[in-house]
Design an enzyme around this catalytic site. Sequence first.
Site, PDB file in Angstrom:
ATOM      1  N   ALA A  65       0.866  -1.184   0.000  1.00  0.00           N
ATOM      2  CA  ALA A  65       0.000   0.000   0.000  1.00  0.00           C
ATOM      3  C   ALA A  65       0.901   1.232   0.000  1.00  0.00           C
ATOM      4  CB  ALA A  65      -0.880  -0.018   1.240  1.00  0.00           C
ATOM      5  N   GLY A 109       0.524  -5.008   0.852  1.00  0.00           N
ATOM      6  CA  GLY A 109      -0.646  -5.078  -0.025  1.00  0.00           C
ATOM      7  C   GLY A 109      -0.331  -5.722  -1.371  1.00  0.00           C
ATOM      8  N   GLU A 112      -0.593  -9.343  -0.745  1.00  0.00           N
ATOM      9  CA  GLU A 112      -2.022  -9.622  -0.537  1.00  0.00           C
ATOM     10  C   GLU A 112      -2.783  -9.609  -1.860  1.00  0.00           C
ATOM     11  OE1 GLU A 112      -1.891  -6.440   2.428  1.00  0.00           O
ATOM     12  OE2 GLU A 112      -2.985  -7.766   3.773  1.00  0.00           O
ATOM     13  N   GLU A 132       4.500  -5.044   7.189  1.00  0.00           N
ATOM     14  CA  GLU A 132       3.744  -3.944   7.807  1.00  0.00           C
ATOM     15  C   GLU A 132       4.155  -3.701   9.251  1.00  0.00           C
ATOM     16  OE1 GLU A 132       2.411  -6.440   6.038  1.00  0.00           O
ATOM     17  OE2 GLU A 132       0.874  -5.689   4.673  1.00  0.00           O
TER      18      GLU A 132
HETATM   19  N1  CAA Z   1       4.628   3.210  -0.599  1.00  0.00           N
HETATM   20  C1  CAA Z   1       5.038   4.360  -1.140  1.00  0.00           C
HETATM   21  N2  CAA Z   1       6.201   4.486  -1.809  1.00  0.00           N
HETATM   22  C2  CAA Z   1       6.984   3.394  -1.907  1.00  0.00           C
HETATM   23  C3  CAA Z   1       6.614   2.150  -1.357  1.00  0.00           C
HETATM   24  C4  CAA Z   1       5.364   2.087  -0.669  1.00  0.00           C
HETATM   25  N3  CAA Z   1       4.902   0.940  -0.155  1.00  0.00           N
HETATM   26  N4  CAA Z   1       7.596   1.263  -1.600  1.00  0.00           N
HETATM   27  C5  CAA Z   1       8.534   1.914  -2.298  1.00  0.00           C
HETATM   28  N5  CAA Z   1       8.172   3.205  -2.487  1.00  0.00           N
HETATM   29  C6  CAA Z   1       8.906   4.256  -3.171  1.00  0.00           C
HETATM   30  C7  CAA Z   1      10.066   4.755  -2.339  1.00  0.00           C
HETATM   31  O1  CAA Z   1       9.629   5.693  -1.379  1.00  0.00           O
HETATM   32  C8  CAA Z   1      10.954   5.346  -3.394  1.00  0.00           C
HETATM   33  O2  CAA Z   1      10.444   6.580  -3.776  1.00  0.00           O
HETATM   34  P1  CAA Z   1      11.405   7.917  -3.714  1.00  0.00           P
HETATM   35  O3  CAA Z   1      12.480   7.627  -4.718  1.00  0.00           O
HETATM   36  O4  CAA Z   1      10.487   9.013  -4.118  1.00  0.00           O
HETATM   37  O5  CAA Z   1      11.917   7.989  -2.314  1.00  0.00           O
HETATM   38  C9  CAA Z   1      10.742   4.388  -4.586  1.00  0.00           C
HETATM   39  O6  CAA Z   1       9.517   3.724  -4.341  1.00  0.00           O
HETATM   40  C10 CAA Z   1      11.833   3.351  -4.694  1.00  0.00           C
HETATM   41  O7  CAA Z   1      11.943   2.692  -3.446  1.00  0.00           O
HETATM   42  P2  CAA Z   1      13.326   2.475  -2.680  1.00  0.00           P
HETATM   43  O8  CAA Z   1      14.257   3.589  -2.970  1.00  0.00           O
HETATM   44  O9  CAA Z   1      13.006   2.211  -1.256  1.00  0.00           O
HETATM   45  O10 CAA Z   1      13.847   1.153  -3.430  1.00  0.00           O
HETATM   46  P3  CAA Z   1      14.801   0.027  -2.843  1.00  0.00           P
HETATM   47  O11 CAA Z   1      15.131  -0.827  -4.015  1.00  0.00           O
HETATM   48  O12 CAA Z   1      15.922   0.624  -2.061  1.00  0.00           O
HETATM   49  O13 CAA Z   1      13.918  -0.790  -1.787  1.00  0.00           O
HETATM   50  C11 CAA Z   1      11.909  -1.927  -1.041  1.00  0.00           C
HETATM   51  C12 CAA Z   1      12.804  -1.545  -2.241  1.00  0.00           C
HETATM   52  C13 CAA Z   1      12.634  -2.926  -0.135  1.00  0.00           C
HETATM   53  C14 CAA Z   1      10.678  -2.584  -1.634  1.00  0.00           C
HETATM   54  C15 CAA Z   1      11.533  -0.676  -0.227  1.00  0.00           C
HETATM   55  O14 CAA Z   1      11.058   0.317  -1.119  1.00  0.00           O
HETATM   56  C16 CAA Z   1      10.479  -0.902   0.821  1.00  0.00           C
HETATM   57  O15 CAA Z   1      10.770  -1.439   1.865  1.00  0.00           O
HETATM   58  N6  CAA Z   1       9.229  -0.479   0.515  1.00  0.00           N
HETATM   59  C17 CAA Z   1       8.131  -0.543   1.475  1.00  0.00           C
HETATM   60  C18 CAA Z   1       7.638  -1.975   1.640  1.00  0.00           C
HETATM   61  C19 CAA Z   1       6.515  -2.006   2.650  1.00  0.00           C
HETATM   62  O16 CAA Z   1       6.696  -1.684   3.811  1.00  0.00           O
HETATM   63  N7  CAA Z   1       5.310  -2.452   2.199  1.00  0.00           N
HETATM   64  C20 CAA Z   1       4.150  -2.505   3.068  1.00  0.00           C
HETATM   65  C21 CAA Z   1       3.327  -1.262   2.932  1.00  0.00           C
HETATM   66  S1  CAA Z   1       2.001  -1.170   4.108  1.00  0.00           S
HETATM   67  C22 CAA Z   1       0.769  -2.167   3.475  1.00  0.00           C
HETATM   68  O17 CAA Z   1       0.889  -2.726   2.407  1.00  0.00           O
HETATM   69  C23 CAA Z   1      -0.473  -2.276   4.328  1.00  0.00           C
HETATM   70  C24 CAA Z   1      -1.442  -3.276   3.879  1.00  0.00           C
HETATM   71  O18 CAA Z   1      -1.311  -4.463   4.126  1.00  0.00           O
HETATM   72  C25 CAA Z   1      -2.650  -2.859   3.244  1.00  0.00           C
END
Ligand code: CAA
Length: 258
Positions: A65, A109, A112, A132
């Site tokens: 998400a 998400g 999911e 999460e």
């Molecule tokens: N939401 C918003 N933006 C996201 C994102 C997310 N879930 N995941 C990645 N991005 C964005 C980053 O912020 C970044 O944008 P900027 O360049 O503007 O900063 C861009 O995508 C590239 O990401 P990274 O620079 O972080 O890329 P990376 O290769 O270094 O890392 C990753 C990749 C490990 C996937 C890392 O991006 C990460 O940990 N992302 C979040 C994963 C996460 O926590 N997902 C769960 C979300 S909560 C949820 O999903 C709730 C639910 O169940 C409904």
Amino acid sequence: MAYETIIVDIEDRVCTIKLNRPDALNALNSQLLGELATALGEADANDKVRAIILTGSQKAFAAGADIKEMSEKSFVEVFLQDFFGREHDALTKVRKPVIAAVAGYALGGGCELAMMCDFIIAADNAKFGQPEINLGVIAGIGGTQRLTRFVGKSKSMDMHLTGRFMDAEEAERSGLVSRVVPVKSLMEEAQGAAEKIAEKSMLSAMAAKEAVNRAYETTLAEGILFEKRLFHSLFSTEDQKEGMAAFQEKRTPQFRDK
Ligand code: CAA
């Protein structure tokens, strides 16, 4: 309809929906989820479409998400909006078979969403996770329930409590995904599987989907009764006569969804 966050393509009776927010690793914001729900509804209603593929990029199916969009929301807001509830219901009511073709990250998400599809074909670079907990929340679109049903309590708890990722090999071993293929072959494999499904009678494909999904919703006895009733009902179709006649005549069946 013109979409901004997804790309929709129909080829050989297969509709492919590609998540397309590359700068955010296909993070699921409300626009994308809304467009996805609309596109899935349209594909489901389109007579030319007999199977659907949901995919992302080679780097990310979807990294979850959209954290930036939801970070400032309050309890009152998300409760009143039924945040992700409506999206979940829209995405899971599709009646045609949906294959998730997953490369790269399928997190939160994203994981999911892949699990809401009927089965998952993974590229060898796929990474699944429910991280999460690192954000001070838990999965919110079915992750605690579906992952547990797929991989069992111990592994599901491990994923949800530690936030660790599972690679494609572990995901296949654990029953989360049906096949793992080299990342370059992912779309070819998914298209091949979808075309195979497209050849079948839609009546039996939809019945099979409903019956398998029933296994997650009800008791064994009720599920077996449901399956038996659907099985019996298919004997009223022309496609059953055609399929069984074609077998005996050693020819390819010509199903007409009748
Ligand atoms: N939401 C918003 N933006 C996201 C994102 C997310 N879930 N995941 C990645 N991005 C964005 C980053 O912020 C970044 O944008 P900027 O360049 O503007 O900063 C861009 O995508 C590239 O990401 P990274 O620079 O972080 O890329 P990376 O290769 O270094 O890392 C990753 C990749 C490990 C996937 C890392 O991006 C990460 O940990 N992302 C979040 C994963 C996460 O926590 N997902 C769960 C979300 S909560 C949820 O999903 C709730 C639910 O169940 C409904």
